[in-house]
Enzyme design. Structure first.
Site, PDB file in Angstrom:
ATOM      1  N   ASP A   6       0.833  -1.201   0.000  1.00  0.00           N
ATOM      2  CA  ASP A   6       0.000   0.000   0.000  1.00  0.00           C
ATOM      3  C   ASP A   6       0.871   1.255   0.000  1.00  0.00           C
ATOM      4  O   ASP A   6       0.542   2.251  -0.646  1.00  0.00           O
ATOM      5  CB  ASP A   6      -0.905   0.013   1.236  1.00  0.00           C
ATOM      6  CG  ASP A   6      -2.037  -0.979   1.111  1.00  0.00           C
ATOM      7  OD1 ASP A   6      -2.507  -1.211  -0.019  1.00  0.00           O
ATOM      8  OD2 ASP A   6      -2.459  -1.530   2.140  1.00  0.00           O
TER       9      ASP A   6
ATOM     10  N   ASN B 287      -4.894   8.651   1.773  1.00  0.00           N
ATOM     11  CA  ASN B 287      -5.203   8.095   3.100  1.00  0.00           C
ATOM     12  C   ASN B 287      -5.685   9.171   4.066  1.00  0.00           C
ATOM     13  O   ASN B 287      -6.816   9.136   4.491  1.00  0.00           O
ATOM     14  CB  ASN B 287      -3.962   7.455   3.736  1.00  0.00           C
ATOM     15  CG  ASN B 287      -3.877   5.956   3.490  1.00  0.00           C
ATOM     16  OD1 ASN B 287      -4.807   5.350   2.970  1.00  0.00           O
ATOM     17  ND2 ASN B 287      -2.761   5.373   3.872  1.00  0.00           N
ATOM     18  N   GLU B 288      -4.780  10.066   4.392  1.00  0.00           N
ATOM     19  CA  GLU B 288      -5.146  11.067   5.381  1.00  0.00           C
ATOM     20  C   GLU B 288      -4.151  12.209   5.427  1.00  0.00           C
ATOM     21  O   GLU B 288      -3.031  12.105   4.945  1.00  0.00           O
ATOM     22  CB  GLU B 288      -5.240  10.460   6.796  1.00  0.00           C
ATOM     23  CG  GLU B 288      -3.928  10.204   7.517  1.00  0.00           C
ATOM     24  CD  GLU B 288      -3.184   8.975   7.039  1.00  0.00           C
ATOM     25  OE1 GLU B 288      -2.113   9.167   6.418  1.00  0.00           O
ATOM     26  OE2 GLU B 288      -3.652   7.861   7.240  1.00  0.00           O
TER      27      GLU B 288
ATOM     28  N   ARG C 158      -7.052  20.639  22.252  1.00  0.00           N
ATOM     29  CA  ARG C 158      -5.703  20.697  22.802  1.00  0.00           C
ATOM     30  C   ARG C 158      -5.244  19.276  23.021  1.00  0.00           C
ATOM     31  O   ARG C 158      -5.936  18.473  23.648  1.00  0.00           O
ATOM     32  CB  ARG C 158      -5.712  21.462  24.119  1.00  0.00           C
ATOM     33  CG  ARG C 158      -4.318  21.630  24.665  1.00  0.00           C
ATOM     34  CD  ARG C 158      -4.325  22.546  25.871  1.00  0.00           C
ATOM     35  NE  ARG C 158      -3.006  22.539  26.478  1.00  0.00           N
ATOM     36  CZ  ARG C 158      -2.741  23.011  27.670  1.00  0.00           C
ATOM     37  NH1 ARG C 158      -3.704  23.536  28.402  1.00  0.00           N
ATOM     38  NH2 ARG C 158      -1.521  22.973  28.140  1.00  0.00           N
TER      39      ARG C 158
ATOM     40  N   THR D 252      -9.004   2.754   7.197  1.00  0.00           N
ATOM     41  CA  THR D 252      -8.446   1.521   7.750  1.00  0.00           C
ATOM     42  C   THR D 252      -6.960   1.667   8.103  1.00  0.00           C
ATOM     43  O   THR D 252      -6.321   0.704   8.508  1.00  0.00           O
ATOM     44  CB  THR D 252      -8.596   0.350   6.754  1.00  0.00           C
ATOM     45  OG1 THR D 252      -8.054   0.769   5.496  1.00  0.00           O
ATOM     46  CG2 THR D 252     -10.036  -0.063   6.568  1.00  0.00           C
ATOM     47  N   ALA D 253      -6.421   2.868   7.922  1.00  0.00           N
ATOM     48  CA  ALA D 253      -5.001   3.077   8.216  1.00  0.00           C
ATOM     49  C   ALA D 253      -4.849   3.782   9.575  1.00  0.00           C
ATOM     50  O   ALA D 253      -5.385   3.298  10.571  1.00  0.00           O
ATOM     51  CB  ALA D 253      -4.360   3.853   7.069  1.00  0.00           C
ATOM     52  N   TYR D 254      -4.159   4.884   9.611  1.00  0.00           N
ATOM     53  CA  TYR D 254      -3.878   5.614  10.855  1.00  0.00           C
ATOM     54  C   TYR D 254      -5.159   5.844  11.661  1.00  0.00           C
ATOM     55  O   TYR D 254      -5.205   5.638  12.878  1.00  0.00           O
ATOM     56  CB  TYR D 254      -3.222   6.951  10.478  1.00  0.00           C
ATOM     57  CG  TYR D 254      -2.428   7.656  11.542  1.00  0.00           C
ATOM     58  CD1 TYR D 254      -2.347   7.174  12.851  1.00  0.00           C
ATOM     59  CD2 TYR D 254      -1.723   8.835  11.243  1.00  0.00           C
ATOM     60  CE1 TYR D 254      -1.591   7.844  13.810  1.00  0.00           C
ATOM     61  CE2 TYR D 254      -0.980   9.501  12.190  1.00  0.00           C
ATOM     62  CZ  TYR D 254      -0.917   9.012  13.481  1.00  0.00           C
ATOM     63  OH  TYR D 254      -0.173   9.683  14.410  1.00  0.00           O
ATOM     64  N   ASN D 255      -6.205   6.267  10.985  1.00  0.00           N
ATOM     65  CA  ASN D 255      -7.494   6.526  11.620  1.00  0.00           C
ATOM     66  C   ASN D 255      -7.978   5.366  12.496  1.00  0.00           C
ATOM     67  O   ASN D 255      -8.540   5.563  13.566  1.00  0.00           O
ATOM     68  CB  ASN D 255      -8.519   6.840  10.521  1.00  0.00           C
ATOM     69  CG  ASN D 255      -9.947   6.832  11.012  1.00  0.00           C
ATOM     70  OD1 ASN D 255     -10.369   7.728  11.733  1.00  0.00           O
ATOM     71  ND2 ASN D 255     -10.691   5.796  10.643  1.00  0.00           N
TER      72      ASN D 255
HETATM   73  P1  NAP Z   1       4.283   2.495   7.829  1.00  0.00           P
HETATM   74  O1  NAP Z   1       4.243   3.059   9.202  1.00  0.00           O
HETATM   75  O2  NAP Z   1       5.502   1.834   7.330  1.00  0.00           O
HETATM   76  O3  NAP Z   1       3.104   1.434   7.611  1.00  0.00           O
HETATM   77  C1  NAP Z   1       1.791   1.621   7.903  1.00  0.00           C
HETATM   78  C2  NAP Z   1       1.000   0.330   7.613  1.00  0.00           C
HETATM   79  O4  NAP Z   1      -0.278   0.717   7.155  1.00  0.00           O
HETATM   80  C3  NAP Z   1       1.593  -0.562   6.531  1.00  0.00           C
HETATM   81  O5  NAP Z   1       1.372  -1.893   6.903  1.00  0.00           O
HETATM   82  C4  NAP Z   1       0.792  -0.182   5.309  1.00  0.00           C
HETATM   83  O6  NAP Z   1       0.708  -1.227   4.361  1.00  0.00           O
HETATM   84  C5  NAP Z   1      -0.564   0.041   5.933  1.00  0.00           C
HETATM   85  N1  NAP Z   1      -1.486   0.855   5.175  1.00  0.00           N
HETATM   86  C6  NAP Z   1      -1.254   1.927   4.376  1.00  0.00           C
HETATM   87  N2  NAP Z   1      -2.397   2.411   3.889  1.00  0.00           N
HETATM   88  C7  NAP Z   1      -3.389   1.637   4.386  1.00  0.00           C
HETATM   89  C8  NAP Z   1      -4.801   1.639   4.259  1.00  0.00           C
HETATM   90  N3  NAP Z   1      -5.426   2.557   3.519  1.00  0.00           N
HETATM   91  N4  NAP Z   1      -5.513   0.697   4.915  1.00  0.00           N
HETATM   92  C9  NAP Z   1      -4.903  -0.216   5.681  1.00  0.00           C
HETATM   93  N5  NAP Z   1      -3.581  -0.277   5.854  1.00  0.00           N
HETATM   94  C10 NAP Z   1      -2.829   0.645   5.203  1.00  0.00           C
HETATM   95  O7  NAP Z   1       3.900   3.700   6.842  1.00  0.00           O
HETATM   96  P2  NAP Z   1       3.733   3.676   5.282  1.00  0.00           P
HETATM   97  O8  NAP Z   1       3.857   2.303   4.752  1.00  0.00           O
HETATM   98  O9  NAP Z   1       4.586   4.745   4.761  1.00  0.00           O
HETATM   99  O10 NAP Z   1       2.202   4.069   5.145  1.00  0.00           O
HETATM  100  C11 NAP Z   1       1.771   5.360   5.419  1.00  0.00           C
HETATM  101  C12 NAP Z   1       0.517   5.269   6.228  1.00  0.00           C
HETATM  102  O11 NAP Z   1       0.812   4.737   7.498  1.00  0.00           O
HETATM  103  C13 NAP Z   1      -0.097   6.613   6.525  1.00  0.00           C
HETATM  104  O12 NAP Z   1      -0.891   7.083   5.464  1.00  0.00           O
HETATM  105  C14 NAP Z   1      -0.897   6.294   7.772  1.00  0.00           C
HETATM  106  O13 NAP Z   1      -2.228   5.925   7.460  1.00  0.00           O
HETATM  107  C15 NAP Z   1      -0.239   5.086   8.371  1.00  0.00           C
HETATM  108  N6  NAP Z   1       0.256   5.392   9.707  1.00  0.00           N
HETATM  109  C16 NAP Z   1      -0.292   4.696  10.733  1.00  0.00           C
HETATM  110  C17 NAP Z   1       0.068   4.976  12.027  1.00  0.00           C
HETATM  111  C18 NAP Z   1      -0.603   4.206  13.112  1.00  0.00           C
HETATM  112  O14 NAP Z   1      -1.446   3.357  12.818  1.00  0.00           O
HETATM  113  N7  NAP Z   1      -0.280   4.473  14.370  1.00  0.00           N
HETATM  114  C19 NAP Z   1       1.006   5.961  12.316  1.00  0.00           C
HETATM  115  C20 NAP Z   1       1.567   6.650  11.228  1.00  0.00           C
HETATM  116  C21 NAP Z   1       1.176   6.346   9.936  1.00  0.00           C
HETATM  117  P3  NAP Z   1       1.970  -1.730   3.482  1.00  0.00           P
HETATM  118  O15 NAP Z   1       2.822  -2.502   4.418  1.00  0.00           O
HETATM  119  O16 NAP Z   1       1.304  -2.551   2.430  1.00  0.00           O
HETATM  120  O17 NAP Z   1       2.669  -0.506   2.954  1.00  0.00           O
END
Ligand code: NAP
Ligand code: MN
Length: 265
Positions: free
Chosen positions: A51, A122-123, A149, A162-165
């Protein structure tokens, strides 16, 4: 360029990935596709990786609405990657015979202090860059809705839900509902500061404005998908759904809810 055969391959340029991509390039060429090195010349943009690779592909190519994006994963399939490299032959055949199903994803438009807008799939996240809370006045359209705050806020698209949110207990949203979800990261709630305390969804015509209160801790980190903006100082961040969508090649029987089920249940 009416025929859909100008293909751009987007992937992390490592030795390992070059090996994965080599047979894909060959197969595509054999089937009459022209591989282009400039994404502007492409009418199909394929990401190879997870992703993360798909998010990079849309960002680096400017979220085009006049081409077809395809997500191809190397191992298991993800949220944006409908296909795995084992199915590459099928993908090529499908595009060639125009037997493709396409889904349209809403994207978020982010404007910081009247600069040129940024887009995200994503966000957009905004977070304090120090171990200290910061304050945001939250406006829905013209209404001053609340004063936040805490650590920060996440504004996600349906596919970003389904990601950070999700990690901050936001709801999973069907991408057929064009909307933005606003979620808090560790809000402080007391007699001086009060926020809703739950995530909320805004409809497609709403505008969200976050005004960073200029009290010294006003250098938050602003993230658009997996990239941090290099903006040092932000006052006002406006967010709304973009007028355009991105079009993504879809595998049959692989709806959003099937992917949610596969990944989480
Ligand atoms: P990462 O921290 O290396 O990985 C974030 C994980 O989220 C990876 O497993 C990625 O899949 C997965 N992912 C990405 N988009 C998704 C989606 N729409 N639905 C479900 N899972 C998803 O960061 P990254 O790979 O650069 O991805 C960036 C995304 O990470 C940001 O857009 C944000 O949504 C997310 N994020 C999450 C958190 C948290 O949950 N605490 C914190 C910061 C960022 P792949 O392994 O296939 O790449
Ligand atoms: Mn990743």
């Amino acid at each position: 360029m009416s025929v859909r055969n100008h293909l751009y391959l987007s992937y992390k340029k490592t030795e390992e990935m070059e090996k994965v991509v080599q047979p894909i390039s060959e197969l595509a060429t054999q089937h009459g596709f022209t591989l282009v090195s400039n994404p502007v010349e492409a009418n199909i943009i394929a990401s190879i990786g997870g992703d993360n690779a798909f998010l990079q592909a849309t960002r680096k190519t400017g979220f085009r609405d006049d081409c077809l994006y395809v997500g191809i994963s190397v191992d298991s399939s993800g949220f944006y990657t409908d296909f795995t490299i084992q199915e590459i032959e099928q993908v090529i055949q499908a595009i060639k015979n125009e037997e493709v199903e396409v889904r349209r994803y809403p994207i978020l438009k982010v404007t910081v202090d009247h600069e040129k807008p940024f887009y995200c799939l994503n966000e957009c996240s905004i977070r304090s860059n120090v171990i200290k809370t910061f304050v945001i006045d939250v406006f829905i359209d013209e209404l001053h809705f609340e004063t936040f705050r805490g650590d920060g806020m996440i504004v996600s698209t349906p596919t970003g839900s389904t990601a950070y949110n999700m990690s901050v207990n936001g709801a999973v949203v069907d991408p057929t509902l064009p909307s933005l979800q606003v979620s808090e990261i560790a809000s402080l709630n007391n007699n001086d500061y009060r926020t809703l305390g739950t995530s909320f969804l805004l409809g497609a015509n709403r505008k969200l404005t976050l005004k960073v209160v200029q009290d010294g801790n006003d250098h938050p980190i602003i993230g658009v998908d997996n990239e941090a903006l290099s903006i040092r100082h932000a006052k006002e961040i406006k967010m709304e759904l973009a007028e355009r969508h991105i079009k993504v090649l879809k595998l049959k029987h692989n709806s959003f809810w099937e992917r949610v089920q596969r990944k989480f249940l």
